[in-house]
Motif scaffolding. Structure first.
Motif, PDB file in Angstrom:
ATOM      1  N   MET A 352     -10.418  -8.350  -1.636  1.00 33.42           N
ATOM      2  CA  MET A 352      -9.044  -8.551  -2.332  1.00 33.42           C
ATOM      3  C   MET A 352      -8.032  -8.762  -1.476  1.00 33.42           C
ATOM      4  O   MET A 352      -7.666  -8.436  -0.357  1.00 33.42           O
ATOM      5  N   GLY A 353      -7.560 -10.295  -1.584  1.00 30.76           N
ATOM      6  CA  GLY A 353      -6.835 -11.067  -0.676  1.00 30.76           C
ATOM      7  C   GLY A 353      -7.586 -11.201   0.734  1.00 30.76           C
ATOM      8  O   GLY A 353      -8.713 -11.775   0.721  1.00 30.76           O
ATOM      9  N   ASN A 354      -7.051 -10.503   1.846  1.00 31.52           N
ATOM     10  CA  ASN A 354      -7.616 -10.592   3.067  1.00 31.52           C
ATOM     11  C   ASN A 354      -8.630  -9.444   3.300  1.00 31.52           C
ATOM     12  O   ASN A 354      -8.683  -9.092   4.608  1.00 31.52           O
ATOM     13  N   SER A 355      -8.256  -8.379   2.549  1.00 33.05           N
ATOM     14  CA  SER A 355      -8.871  -7.080   2.727  1.00 33.05           C
ATOM     15  C   SER A 355     -10.223  -6.695   2.126  1.00 33.05           C
ATOM     16  O   SER A 355     -10.433  -7.100   0.984  1.00 33.05           O
ATOM     17  N   ARG A 356     -10.992  -6.009   2.897  1.00 37.31           N
ATOM     18  CA  ARG A 356     -12.147  -5.609   2.510  1.00 37.31           C
ATOM     19  C   ARG A 356     -11.948  -3.829   1.898  1.00 37.31           C
ATOM     20  O   ARG A 356     -11.396  -3.084   2.276  1.00 37.31           O
ATOM     21  N   PHE A 357     -12.672  -3.829   0.597  1.00 35.29           N
ATOM     22  CA  PHE A 357     -12.677  -2.407  -0.127  1.00 35.29           C
ATOM     23  C   PHE A 357     -14.202  -2.305  -0.321  1.00 35.29           C
ATOM     24  O   PHE A 357     -14.647  -3.037  -0.357  1.00 35.29           O
ATOM     25  N   TYR A 358     -14.277  -0.742  -0.832  1.00 34.33           N
ATOM     26  CA  TYR A 358     -15.725  -0.409  -1.167  1.00 34.33           C
ATOM     27  C   TYR A 358     -15.556   0.211  -2.608  1.00 34.33           C
ATOM     28  O   TYR A 358     -14.779   1.191  -2.387  1.00 34.33           O
ATOM     29  N   ILE A 359     -16.271  -0.199  -3.496  1.00 33.65           N
ATOM     30  CA  ILE A 359     -16.525   0.871  -4.605  1.00 33.65           C
ATOM     31  C   ILE A 359     -17.795   1.512  -4.204  1.00 33.65           C
ATOM     32  O   ILE A 359     -19.000   1.035  -3.923  1.00 33.65           O
ATOM     33  N   MET A 360     -17.729   2.869  -4.233  1.00 31.27           N
ATOM     34  CA  MET A 360     -18.929   3.752  -3.968  1.00 31.27           C
ATOM     35  C   MET A 360     -19.123   4.862  -5.004  1.00 31.27           C
ATOM     36  O   MET A 360     -18.253   5.137  -5.546  1.00 31.27           O
ATOM     37  N   ILE A 361     -20.410   5.257  -5.153  1.00 26.03           N
ATOM     38  CA  ILE A 361     -20.803   6.010  -6.244  1.00 26.03           C
ATOM     39  C   ILE A 361     -21.621   7.099  -5.600  1.00 26.03           C
ATOM     40  O   ILE A 361     -22.401   6.756  -4.954  1.00 26.03           O
ATOM     41  N   PHE A 362     -21.162   8.297  -5.904  1.00 25.77           N
ATOM     42  CA  PHE A 362     -21.978   9.520  -5.332  1.00 25.77           C
ATOM     43  C   PHE A 362     -22.442  10.299  -6.697  1.00 25.77           C
ATOM     44  O   PHE A 362     -21.704  10.366  -7.710  1.00 25.77           O
ATOM     45  N   LYS A 363     -23.609  10.811  -6.431  1.00 25.71           N
ATOM     46  CA  LYS A 363     -24.174  11.725  -7.437  1.00 25.71           C
ATOM     47  C   LYS A 363     -24.059  13.070  -7.270  1.00 25.71           C
ATOM     48  O   LYS A 363     -24.717  13.408  -6.051  1.00 25.71           O
ATOM     49  N   LYS A 364     -24.028  14.141  -7.954  1.00 24.94           N
ATOM     50  CA  LYS A 364     -24.029  15.335  -7.598  1.00 24.94           C
ATOM     51  C   LYS A 364     -25.574  15.889  -7.574  1.00 24.94           C
ATOM     52  O   LYS A 364     -26.191  15.557  -8.650  1.00 24.94           O
TER      53      LYS A 364
END
Length: 364
Positions: A352-364
């Protein structure tokens, strides 16, 4: 007839999923954030623009190529056939990357070239046809703009916060999480409410452009009527929660503007009290954008919140329940997810723009 959809880098698969769902078409990633697909007519592209929730814009693609400078761009477009040039036109350009020119330079140079070649007048205020150049690094995509506005700027977002979630990302998180209308969904860091709002809009099958379709540029080129199949939801369990009243108020106002507030339960709650508010094993999915360390928020303060978040999530999530979250800093997230025995099952890096993000999924 080739079309191009533009989304955020990393979310191409979500746009491809929508192309398949809406138009029943295959697609191809041409470049980061740029997905091409063949349409039978321009009305197919208009249909996709009207309904898609994952794109920033889309346009009729005339050509794409690598370039070095403005002269190179002009050289590549000199033999192109431009449709819809039967009245006034304007050239618009959006650019990402480092270049020796700006967008206005491109607009002026290409505009002068087209006006001379086709003996047509430019109109900067109300042109019939908008020629659009999308420049990303050394790639140029040129076509006829069918949008005219950024579709990521939802009309319901009247109350924004510095930390508001991009609606394209909010919607994509829902799709990546495999959220279903039958799921109980909790956003405990709701900010201005984009994730719960996008959930209801998606579940009700409400087109993204239902209230702004008259503003879209394809209306200047041809007429089209859309047949909507909006669903009524008999029962939902979508919870919008935040510990700050200002955030919750912003979410409530935005949800009311979107006409989805009656489907969302709004509650002010500290993370440490989640296990007192919700029963054990009562939530299917947590989808959220938690706070993260910054200059104004020391890491030690965030650690305490993360510890409480995963501790309580372990209690309220059903067996097999998942946490889908967005973060620019994943180390602390991984530390406490591991401590409470959550297994990471997916990670999607996005830009997003010049920034790095992460969508992370965790399972119980």
């Amino acid at each position: 007839m080739k079309a191009l959809a533009v989304t955020l880098e990393g979310l191409e698969s979500i746009t491809q999923l929508e192309i398949k769902e809406i138009l029943k078409l295959k697609s191809e990633v041409l470049y980061k954030g740029h997905i091409s697909f063949n349409v039978k007519s321009e009305k197919d592209l208009a249909e996709f623009i009207y309904r898609s929730r994952s794109i920033i814009r889309a346009f009729l693609l005339l050509d794409n190529f690598n370039f070095i400078d403005i002269d190179d761009i002009l050289k590549n477009i000199k033999d192109l056939d431009f449709p819809y040039l039967d009245d006034t036109f304007v050239v618009r350009c959006e650019r990402q990357g480092s270049h020796a020119f700006n967008s206005q330079d491109i607009e002026r140079s290409v505009g002068e070239f087209i006006a001379k070649k086709f003996d047509i007048s430019a109109d900067l205020d109300d042109a019939k046809t908008t020629i659009f150049l999308d420049i990303s690094d050394d790639m140029c995509f040129i076509g006829i703009d069918f949008c005219g506005i950024k579709l990521s700027k939802r009309e319901y977002r009247v109350k924004l916060l510095a930390s508001s979630v991009n609606p394209v990302v909010a919607y994509s998180m829902l799709r990546i999480s495999s959220a279903d209308v039958e799921d109980s969904i909790l956003d405990p860091f709701s900010r201005s409410g984009e994730i719960p709002i996008e959930a209801v809009l998606f579940f009700r099958n409400i087109p993204n452009c239902i209230n702004i379709k008259e503003k879209l540029l394809f209306n200047k080129l041809f007429k089209i009527e859309f047949k909507d199949k909006i669903k009524e939801l008999k029962k939902t369990s979508i919870i919008c929660s935040d510990n700050m009243q200002n955030n919750l108020r912003a979410a409530e106002i935005n949800a009311k503007i979107a006409a989805v507030n009656k489907y969302i339960n709004f509650t002010r709650l500290e993370i440490e009290w989640l296990d007192t508010k919700y029963k054990e094993k009562s939530v299917d999915k947590i989808i959220t954008f938690p706070i993260y360390p910054s200059n104004n928020l020391p890491e030690k303060n965030v650690e305490k919140i993360y510890k409480e978040f995963f501790y309580n999530s372990e209690y309220i999530l059903k067996k097999g329940g998942t946490i889908t979250l967005l973060t620019p800093k994943k180390e602390l997230i991984e530390k406490y997810s591991n401590e409470y025995k959550f297994k990471k099952i997916n990670e999607v890096p996005i830009t997003m723009g010049n920034s790095r993000f992460y969508i992370m999924i965790f399972k119980k």
